[in-house]
Design an enzyme around this catalytic site. Structure first.
Site, PDB file in Angstrom:
ATOM      1  N   HIS A  59       0.591  -1.371  -0.486  1.00 19.00           N
ATOM      2  CA  HIS A  59       0.443  -0.352  -0.568  1.00 19.00           C
ATOM      3  C   HIS A  59       0.715   1.192  -0.004  1.00 19.00           C
ATOM      4  O   HIS A  59       1.938   1.158   0.647  1.00 19.00           O
ATOM      5  CB  HIS A  59      -0.804   0.207   1.262  1.00 19.00           C
ATOM      6  CG  HIS A  59      -2.199  -1.094   1.762  1.00 19.00           C
ATOM      7  ND1 HIS A  59      -1.761  -2.362   2.685  1.00 19.00           N
ATOM      8  CD2 HIS A  59      -2.813  -1.495   1.307  1.00 19.00           C
ATOM      9  CE1 HIS A  59      -2.029  -3.430   2.756  1.00 19.00           C
ATOM     10  NE2 HIS A  59      -3.623  -2.245   1.451  1.00 19.00           N
ATOM     11  N   ASP A  62       2.078   1.896   2.793  1.00 17.11           N
ATOM     12  CA  ASP A  62       3.492   0.178   3.351  1.00 17.11           C
ATOM     13  C   ASP A  62       4.966   1.722   3.767  1.00 17.11           C
ATOM     14  O   ASP A  62       5.870   1.168   4.205  1.00 17.11           O
ATOM     15  CB  ASP A  62       2.915  -0.507   3.431  1.00 17.11           C
ATOM     16  CG  ASP A  62       1.418  -0.802   3.482  1.00 17.11           C
ATOM     17  OD1 ASP A  62       0.570  -0.938   4.124  1.00 17.11           O
ATOM     18  OD2 ASP A  62       1.326  -2.137   1.630  1.00 17.11           O
ATOM     19  N   MET A  93       2.393  -6.069  -7.357  1.00 14.95           N
ATOM     20  CA  MET A  93       1.032  -5.434  -7.700  1.00 14.95           C
ATOM     21  C   MET A  93       1.298  -3.688  -6.779  1.00 14.95           C
ATOM     22  O   MET A  93       2.555  -4.385  -5.904  1.00 14.95           O
ATOM     23  CB  MET A  93       0.140  -6.346  -6.699  1.00 14.95           C
ATOM     24  CG  MET A  93      -0.874  -5.626  -6.629  1.00 14.95           C
ATOM     25  SD  MET A  93      -0.987  -5.966  -4.675  1.00 14.95           S
ATOM     26  CE  MET A  93      -1.553  -6.877  -3.867  1.00 14.95           C
ATOM     27  N   GLU A 186     -11.023  -6.286  -4.361  1.00 10.08           N
ATOM     28  CA  GLU A 186     -10.981  -7.360  -4.147  1.00 10.08           C
ATOM     29  C   GLU A 186     -11.931  -8.029  -2.808  1.00 10.08           C
ATOM     30  O   GLU A 186     -12.763  -6.450  -2.246  1.00 10.08           O
ATOM     31  CB  GLU A 186      -9.601  -7.264  -3.545  1.00 10.08           C
ATOM     32  CG  GLU A 186     -10.074  -8.498  -1.879  1.00 10.08           C
ATOM     33  CD  GLU A 186      -8.785  -8.413  -1.591  1.00 10.08           C
ATOM     34  OE1 GLU A 186      -7.406  -7.215  -1.623  1.00 10.08           O
ATOM     35  OE2 GLU A 186      -8.308  -8.438  -0.262  1.00 10.08           O
ATOM     36  N   LYS A 188     -15.264  -8.298  -0.109  1.00  8.77           N
ATOM     37  CA  LYS A 188     -15.087  -8.913   1.267  1.00  8.77           C
ATOM     38  C   LYS A 188     -16.315  -8.757   1.583  1.00  8.77           C
ATOM     39  O   LYS A 188     -16.595  -7.219   1.785  1.00  8.77           O
ATOM     40  CB  LYS A 188     -14.262  -8.421   2.206  1.00  8.77           C
ATOM     41  CG  LYS A 188     -13.857  -8.929   3.562  1.00  8.77           C
ATOM     42  CD  LYS A 188     -12.364  -8.695   4.311  1.00  8.77           C
ATOM     43  CE  LYS A 188     -12.316  -8.594   5.880  1.00  8.77           C
ATOM     44  NZ  LYS A 188     -11.361  -7.948   6.354  1.00  8.77           N
ATOM     45  N   GLU A 222      -9.860 -13.464  -2.450  1.00  6.22           N
ATOM     46  CA  GLU A 222      -8.857 -14.224  -1.076  1.00  6.22           C
ATOM     47  C   GLU A 222      -9.808 -14.907  -0.404  1.00  6.22           C
ATOM     48  O   GLU A 222     -11.148 -15.472  -0.564  1.00  6.22           O
ATOM     49  CB  GLU A 222      -9.531 -12.551  -0.314  1.00  6.22           C
ATOM     50  CG  GLU A 222      -8.191 -13.026   0.925  1.00  6.22           C
ATOM     51  CD  GLU A 222      -8.395 -12.247   2.237  1.00  6.22           C
ATOM     52  OE1 GLU A 222      -7.176 -11.307   1.383  1.00  6.22           O
ATOM     53  OE2 GLU A 222      -8.373 -12.236   3.301  1.00  6.22           O
ATOM     54  N   HIS A 225     -11.870 -13.884   2.867  1.00  9.49           N
ATOM     55  CA  HIS A 225     -13.331 -13.401   2.037  1.00  9.49           C
ATOM     56  C   HIS A 225     -14.328 -13.961   1.996  1.00  9.49           C
ATOM     57  O   HIS A 225     -15.507 -13.737   2.386  1.00  9.49           O
ATOM     58  CB  HIS A 225     -12.297 -12.208   1.362  1.00  9.49           C
ATOM     59  CG  HIS A 225     -11.946 -11.123   1.629  1.00  9.49           C
ATOM     60  ND1 HIS A 225     -11.185 -10.291   1.388  1.00  9.49           N
ATOM     61  CD2 HIS A 225     -11.213 -11.444   3.398  1.00  9.49           C
ATOM     62  CE1 HIS A 225      -9.915  -9.775   2.203  1.00  9.49           C
ATOM     63  NE2 HIS A 225     -10.028 -10.305   3.176  1.00  9.49           N
ATOM     64  N   ASP A 250      -5.344 -13.725  -3.525  1.00 16.44           N
ATOM     65  CA  ASP A 250      -4.558 -13.406  -2.434  1.00 16.44           C
ATOM     66  C   ASP A 250      -5.223 -14.974  -1.567  1.00 16.44           C
ATOM     67  O   ASP A 250      -5.948 -15.511  -1.168  1.00 16.44           O
ATOM     68  CB  ASP A 250      -6.054 -12.212  -1.315  1.00 16.44           C
ATOM     69  CG  ASP A 250      -5.333 -11.139  -1.708  1.00 16.44           C
ATOM     70  OD1 ASP A 250      -4.231 -11.003  -2.549  1.00 16.44           O
ATOM     71  OD2 ASP A 250      -5.388 -10.247  -1.180  1.00 16.44           O
ATOM     72  N   ASP A 260     -12.336 -12.108  10.420  1.00 16.79           N
ATOM     73  CA  ASP A 260     -11.038 -12.444   9.264  1.00 16.79           C
ATOM     74  C   ASP A 260     -10.197 -12.966   8.953  1.00 16.79           C
ATOM     75  O   ASP A 260      -8.971 -12.016  10.108  1.00 16.79           O
ATOM     76  CB  ASP A 260     -10.194 -11.280   8.309  1.00 16.79           C
ATOM     77  CG  ASP A 260      -9.884 -10.735   7.394  1.00 16.79           C
ATOM     78  OD1 ASP A 260      -9.724 -12.163   6.305  1.00 16.79           O
ATOM     79  OD2 ASP A 260      -9.404  -9.885   6.621  1.00 16.79           O
ATOM     80  N   ASP A 262      -7.187 -14.739   7.813  1.00 17.72           N
ATOM     81  CA  ASP A 262      -5.589 -14.247   7.060  1.00 17.72           C
ATOM     82  C   ASP A 262      -4.539 -14.771   7.522  1.00 17.72           C
ATOM     83  O   ASP A 262      -3.217 -15.321   7.902  1.00 17.72           O
ATOM     84  CB  ASP A 262      -5.098 -13.054   7.404  1.00 17.72           C
ATOM     85  CG  ASP A 262      -6.076 -11.570   7.220  1.00 17.72           C
ATOM     86  OD1 ASP A 262      -7.143 -12.237   5.544  1.00 17.72           O
ATOM     87  OD2 ASP A 262      -6.596 -10.581   7.158  1.00 17.72           O
ATOM     88  N   ASP A 292      -1.675 -13.759   1.617  1.00 15.35           N
ATOM     89  CA  ASP A 292      -2.169 -12.626   1.833  1.00 15.35           C
ATOM     90  C   ASP A 292      -3.058 -12.291   3.221  1.00 15.35           C
ATOM     91  O   ASP A 292      -3.552 -13.097   3.089  1.00 15.35           O
ATOM     92  CB  ASP A 292      -3.653 -11.155   1.205  1.00 15.35           C
ATOM     93  CG  ASP A 292      -3.876 -10.331   1.691  1.00 15.35           C
ATOM     94  OD1 ASP A 292      -3.262  -9.870   2.946  1.00 15.35           O
ATOM     95  OD2 ASP A 292      -4.622 -10.152   1.853  1.00 15.35           O
TER      96      ASP A 292
HETATM   97  C1  GLT Z   1      -5.302  -5.743   3.886  1.00 19.38           C
HETATM   98  C2  GLT Z   1      -6.615  -6.347   3.329  1.00 19.38           C
HETATM   99  C3  GLT Z   1      -6.350  -7.485   2.749  1.00 19.38           C
HETATM  100  C4  GLT Z   1      -5.780  -6.368   0.986  1.00 19.38           C
HETATM  101  C5  GLT Z   1      -5.009  -5.599   2.106  1.00 19.38           C
HETATM  102  C6  GLT Z   1      -4.747  -4.710   0.346  1.00 19.38           C
HETATM  103  S1  GLT Z   1      -4.796  -3.984   2.792  1.00 19.38           S
HETATM  104  O1  GLT Z   1      -4.606  -5.479   4.620  1.00 19.38           O
HETATM  105  O2  GLT Z   1      -6.650  -7.464   5.285  1.00 19.38           O
HETATM  106  O3  GLT Z   1      -7.199  -8.303   2.604  1.00 19.38           O
HETATM  107  O4  GLT Z   1      -5.806  -7.619   0.171  1.00 19.38           O
HETATM  108  O5  GLT Z   1      -5.430  -3.289   0.152  1.00 19.38           O
HETATM  109 MN    MN Z   2      -6.584  -9.300   0.980  1.00 25.85          MN
HETATM  110 MN    MN Z   3      -8.306 -11.259   4.674  1.00 27.97          MN
END
Ligand code: GLT
Ligand code: MN
Ligand code: MN
Length: 392
Positions: A59, A62, A93, A186, A188, A222, A225, A250, A260, A262, A292
């Site tokens: 980002h 970042d 990206m 993306e 969610k 993702e 998500h 992702d 979430d 991750d 991600d």
């Molecule tokens: C954030 C989010 C991710 C996205 C990122 C890109 S930012 O960490 O949880 O799912 O992919 O903006």
């Molecule tokens: Mn993501």
């Molecule tokens: Mn996520």
């Protein structure tokens, strides 16, 4: 991906990428403070290259801290570029942080206040320049704050008008600047907002049809998500591929019904992770295999690098399983019983034409005889389970 070596050592040509925000995640959660110190992006570049990754994504914030002067920006970019040149790591990206700063609390592209929206679009233009400068040709749009808790406060149809307007503006900007760049939405369903706009891959695919330059916009689905929505991630990716809209992906891990998570790729839902790897490999996916995900909050810096290696190794191992699947005689025989080959036969060899309609009407069928067939799914599924459990 060719068959991985027995060591499953990640190689740059396998196109594994990580975000600066993933390895740099400091372990803060809604209940607890950071557990890890700041990680210098330059160090992340060196470590990712050393561990076999192909690229690093970011980002705007970042890399260049929010509010930095242009001199500060140039100095940070110079140091980062030197690390990229030294290691050969790429930036495939880039994206914009439109969710952390308080100014975006009511949304960014869909905030009710037009000044906030205009600021969000300007911030995105600048982040597009930064991404382009470092070689990115995919631009991810995750609408972290695009959504609501108070249902009465927004008209969703108008919010979608504003969302479309912002995406169109970004496409126009890329065209005007002559960048080789496309956008990947993306989806969610929720978190951080109570409900988010464009909650699933299906919603986003439909939204793209309403844009001014639909060819410039695709998807960045993702794993976590779609799983949060209780949906099958592999099917979401397959449909994105079917529409030629898989622009980026992702990869991570998630259990349905939870926040979430991750998590490290493959740490939950190994069966689903296998099918998504198999799909990417079978489809000849040429794009990035982006992780991600966040290291557990319990980890120190060594744990971060273990997490990086773990994501890539699990992908390699699952790609190897997909290769074994293709060569396993029992599985191939079970696929014939299941009718995978027959699936290829068109329902109407004469097409959706008058002749095709007549051909179907004039055919006779024995539904009872057709219903007697067994498809052998129990055997097939057990064979795949045993393949994944490592006993075949
Ligand atoms: C954030 C989010 C991710 C996205 C990122 C890109 S930012 O960490 O949880 O799912 O992919 O903006
Ligand atoms: Mn993501
Ligand atoms: Mn996520």
């Amino acid at each position: 991906m060719s068959t991985p070596e027995a060591s499953f050592a990640p190689q740059p040509e396998h196109h594994f990428t990580f975000g600066l925000w993933t390895v740099g995640n400091r372990g803060r959660d809604p209940f607890g403070f950071e557990t890890r110190p700041v990680l210098d992006p330059v160090r992340s570049v060196h470590k990712l290259a050393e561990l076999g990754a192909y690229g690093v994504n970011f980002h705007d914030d970042d890399l260049v801290p929010f509010g930095a002067t242009s001199a500060e920006r140039d100095s940070v970019v110079k140091g980062f570029r030197a690390a990229l040149d030294e290691t050969g790591l790429r930036v495939p990206m880039a994206t914009t942080n439109l969710f952390s700063q308080p100014v975006f609390k009511d949304g960014a592209f869909t905030a009710n206040d037009p000044k906030v929206r205009r600021f969000a679009v300007k911030k995105t233009f600048e982040a597009i320049d930064l991404g382009a400068e470092l070689g990115a040709n995919i631009y991810v749009m995750w609408g972290g704050r695009e959504g609501l808790e108070c249902e009465a406060a927004k008209d969703v149809r108008v919010a979608l008008d504003r969302y479309r307007e912002a995406v169109d503006l970004c496409c126009a900007y890329v065209r005007e600047r002559g960048y080789e760049m496309v956008f990947a939405l993306e989806p969610k369903p929720n978190e951080p907002r109570g409900d988010m706009f464009l909650p699933t891959v299906g919603h986003a695919l439909a939204f793209i049809n309403e844009l001014q330059w639909p060819d410039m916009v695709g998807l960045n689905p993702e794993f976590a998500h779609e799983t949060m929505s209780g949906l099958n991630f592999t099917h979401a990716v397959a449909q994105a591929l079917w529409h030629s809209k898989l622009f980026h992906i992702d990869l991570n891990a998630q259990r349905a019904g939870k926040y979430d998570q991750d998590f490290r790729f493959g740490s939950e839902g190994i069966r689903d992770a296998f099918y998504v790897v198999k799909l990417l490999e079978d489809s000849g996916w040429q794009g990035m295999r982006h992780f991600d995900a966040h290291p557990y909050r319990t980890e120190d810096e060594q744990g971060v690098w273990d997490f990086v290696t773990g994501c890539m190794r699990t992908y390699e191992i699952l790609a190897d399983k997909a290769e074994r699947f293709r060569h396993d005689a029992d599985i191939q025989e079970a696929l014939i019983v299941a009718g995978l080959g027959e699936q290829q036969i068109p329902t109407s060899p004469l097409g959706a034409t008058s002749a095709g309609i007549d051909d179907i009407i004039s055919s006779s069928f024995d539904p009872q005889a057709l219903a007697e067939r067994g498809y052998g799914h129990e055997r097939l599924d057990q064979l795949v389970t045993e393949l994944l459990l490592g006993v075949r």
